[in-house]
Design a protein around this motif. Sequence first.
Motif, PDB file in Angstrom:
ATOM      1  N   TYR A  49      -6.202  -0.317  -2.749  1.00  0.00           N
ATOM      2  CA  TYR A  49      -6.260   0.094  -1.441  1.00  0.00           C
ATOM      3  C   TYR A  49      -5.044  -0.301  -0.420  1.00  0.00           C
ATOM      4  N   ASN A  50      -4.360   0.718   0.076  1.00  0.00           N
ATOM      5  CA  ASN A  50      -3.171   0.590   1.166  1.00  0.00           C
ATOM      6  C   ASN A  50      -3.806   0.379   2.729  1.00  0.00           C
ATOM      7  N   SER A  51      -3.703  -0.782   2.914  1.00  0.00           N
ATOM      8  CA  SER A  51      -4.387  -0.945   4.251  1.00  0.00           C
ATOM      9  C   SER A  51      -3.734  -0.354   5.428  1.00  0.00           C
ATOM     10  N   SER A  52      -2.312  -0.261   5.182  1.00  0.00           N
ATOM     11  CA  SER A  52      -1.287   0.548   6.386  1.00  0.00           C
ATOM     12  C   SER A  52      -1.744   2.066   6.255  1.00  0.00           C
ATOM     13  N   LYS A  54      -4.520   3.364   4.684  1.00  0.00           N
ATOM     14  CA  LYS A  54      -5.944   3.805   4.490  1.00  0.00           C
ATOM     15  C   LYS A  54      -6.458   4.465   3.314  1.00  0.00           C
TER      16      LYS A  54
END
Length: 206
Positions: A49-52, A54
């Motif tokens: 998961y890429n939090s930047s 999403k």
Amino acid sequence: MANRIWVAVGIILSLSSQVQSAVDCNTTGVGRFADPTDTTCKKYTLCVYNSSTKIYTSYNYTCPTTLFNPNTGTCSPDYVCEVTNPASSLCTEDGYIPNPNSNCTGFIECVKINNTFTATNYSCPDDTFFNPNTTLCETSYKCPTPTFTCTAAGRFANEADSTCQTYYMCVLVSSNGTYVQEKYNCPSTSVFSPSSSFCTTSYACP
């Protein structure tokens, strides 16, 4: 010019691992998960998961010499593969049938050659579901809601199956109690025993 070439190469390399996956990372969340269409128990998907942005990114892998254990999320030499070829238990004639492990997003092509069935797994295009009545992937088809819901990790009998040959595998994927639920078939000569949680030839189906 050289800088532009390196940028292009970097983009190509970063995209090469982001391939179409049989696992829906938006449903499973972060972690490693078995490929539900793989009957060899070697393939799995890593969900990141890429939090930047999403956005989830999926990476497909294959265990080199061992099998993927969905309980531990690792390649293990001790794991016993319990997924059977769908052709041995599901194919009864040439044609297309639902893939019971795909939640209506995939189907199986059955082809009989020399009195032996071979099965090939396919996935429907995004936002479509396999309709067993028309044997087509359709946007309008409503996938039936599973009657079984995982509440604990382990293997559980499919009480809706009068043949006792199918069961559910429940894998805990997060600390908040989220489970991945998959339906499997026992080999054609065995049935699922709810007491031992394994496929066996000694259990008498009620």
